[in-house]
Design an enzyme around this catalytic site. Structure first.
Site, PDB file in Angstrom:
ATOM      1  CD1 TRP A  36     -19.763 -17.350  12.848  1.00 30.41           C
ATOM      2  CD2 TRP A  36     -18.575 -18.950  11.235  1.00 30.41           C
ATOM      3  NE1 TRP A  36     -19.502 -18.284  13.192  1.00 30.41           N
ATOM      4  CE2 TRP A  36     -18.664 -19.067  12.224  1.00 30.41           C
ATOM      5  CE3 TRP A  36     -18.040 -19.700  10.305  1.00 30.41           C
ATOM      6  CZ2 TRP A  36     -18.156 -20.665  12.980  1.00 30.41           C
ATOM      7  CZ3 TRP A  36     -18.001 -20.939  11.114  1.00 30.41           C
ATOM      8  CH2 TRP A  36     -17.387 -21.384  12.390  1.00 30.41           C
ATOM      9  CE  LYS A  37     -16.645 -16.481  15.740  1.00 27.53           C
ATOM     10  NZ  LYS A  37     -15.828 -16.942  17.088  1.00 27.53           N
ATOM     11  CG  HIS A  40      -2.442  -0.981   1.021  1.00 29.77           C
ATOM     12  ND1 HIS A  40      -1.992  -2.315   1.117  1.00 29.77           N
ATOM     13  CD2 HIS A  40      -3.592  -1.145   0.348  1.00 29.77           C
ATOM     14  CE1 HIS A  40      -2.625  -3.175   1.355  1.00 29.77           C
ATOM     15  NE2 HIS A  40      -3.650  -2.058   0.422  1.00 29.77           N
ATOM     16  N   GLY A  56       2.491  -3.153  16.117  1.00 31.20           N
ATOM     17  CA  GLY A  56       3.295  -2.491  15.713  1.00 31.20           C
ATOM     18  C   GLY A  56       4.674  -2.104  16.093  1.00 31.20           C
TER      19      GLY A  56
END
Length: 365
Positions: free
Chosen positions: A257-258, A75, A337
């Site tokens: 599914w969560k 990105h 992080g």
């Protein structure tokens, strides 16, 4: 006979070693190192050429470079040529500015006017932090914006200002709802950040798919498999092969599914609060990932407690986690992080690794 066997084994081992070394050399030759400042300058120059003001080009170029500096190349530098193509096709307006269209207390509703996504997101998070300084919390919901690149950047941005950051975006339909074969929900990245006084903030940045498409693309470019299954192949089987997943666009949501349910909820909250496009709307209106809805939330913990007490809580938790026994011998346990800070320091010292073909493409823009 024994001597011949031993000699044969030795030759085979040497050939295997040579093959491995040549493979490593070939892999190494795919990359070059670019200084952080040089990358910013190159991005800035190209963005000015595409119609951005000098200040906007510098801000946007810095965000692209910072994403790469922290190791999120998918990105950052890898995504830059595609963003330029969106500008050239008219999906991004280099002259556009986000505007506030409604306000009540600590909550503001903005229109991104199809401006560059990372500039819009930066300004929205800046404003959310300003509101949090006044009210303790600030919320900016933005409609009609574009891909913000790496969402974690805005978590770091909030934390650098001493704020807890919570933000997310919807996307084009790029993931099947659980039980479906069709792409009808987004992988809607979600970010949370908690500030530490030493700048080594806790930041979690994750798409609600097991892997973002940027990470899948990066793995394909590197010629490596995903570490765990990330989607389905053309035969309907789960796979770690990024090429196969790119063919089907059937990525797996986190938690199955969560993750599917979380994706739908994030999309609805962003589009309701901003009055902007839902994932469904984006899929019906556009061919590219534009016209998105986003939410930026900043909470200033200093309104209710001291920096010292915040640091104590965070450090106590981190120390406990890192003192645990690693699952594998010699392994290390990282908090969210931590690896980004490590990568940032390495890339500042040595330069940012860039695929040769990507940098050559950028230099021609």
């Amino acid at each position: 006979m024994l001597k011949y066997t031993i000699l044969t084994i030795a030759i085979d081992c040497y050939n295997m070693y040579l093959s491995r070394e040549m493979s490593l050399i070939t892999e190494w030759r795919k990359y070059m190192r670019v200084r952080y400042e040089e990358m910013i300058d190159e991005f800035k120059k190209i963005l000015i050429k595409k119609g951005f003001s000098e200040s906007d080009a510098l801000d946007a170029g810095t965000i692209f470079a910072q994403n790469s500096l922290d190791g999120v190349y998918s990105h950052g530098v890898n995504r830059f040529p595609r963003v330029i193509s969106y500008i050239e096709k008219g999906g991004i307006d280099p002259k556009a500015k986000p505007v506030c269209e409604g306000k009540i207390g600590a909550f503001e509703k903005w229109n991104g006017n199809l401006g560059l996504g990372n500039l819009n997101a930066k300004k929205a998070m800046d404003r959310a932090c300003e509101l949090s300084n006044e009210f303790g919390i600030g919320i900016v919901a933005m409609a009609n914006t574009n891909h913000w690149m790496r969402g974690g950047h805005y978590g770091w941005q909030a934390a650098d200002k001493g704020c807890i950051g919570i933000c997310w975006t919807n996307t084009m339909p790029n993931m099947p709802a659980w039980g479906s074969k069709e792409r009808n929900i987004g992988n809607n990245p979600f970010i949370m950040s908690i500030p530490k006084s030493d700048g080594k903030h806790v930041v979690i940045d994750c798409a609600v798919a097991q892997f973002s498409y940027g990470k899948i693309e990066e793995s394909r470019l590197k010629g490596v498999q995903l570490p765990v299954v990330g989607g389905y192949d053309t035969k309907g089987n789960v796979t770690t092969d990024p090429k196969e997943i790119e063919k089907t666009w059937r990525v797996l949501p986190i938690g199955f599914w969560k993750g599917s349910g979380i994706s739908i909820a994030l999309d609805l909250i962003a589009s309701v609060l901003s009055g902007g496009n839902s994932v469904t709307d984006i899929g019906r209106k556009y061919k590219d990932e534009i016209g998105l809805s986003q939410v930026m939330i900043a909470i200033n913990p200093n309104h209710m407690s001291t920096k010292e007490s915040t640091d104590y809580i965070i450090n106590n938790v981190i120390e406990d986690i890192k003192s645990s026994e690693p699952a594998t011998e010699g392994g290390e346990i990282y908090y969210p992080g931590e690896l980004e800070v490590k990568t940032r320091n390495e890339n500042l010292a040595n330069g940012i690794p860039v695929l040769n073909e990507i940098w050559e493409t950028i230099l021609k823009l």
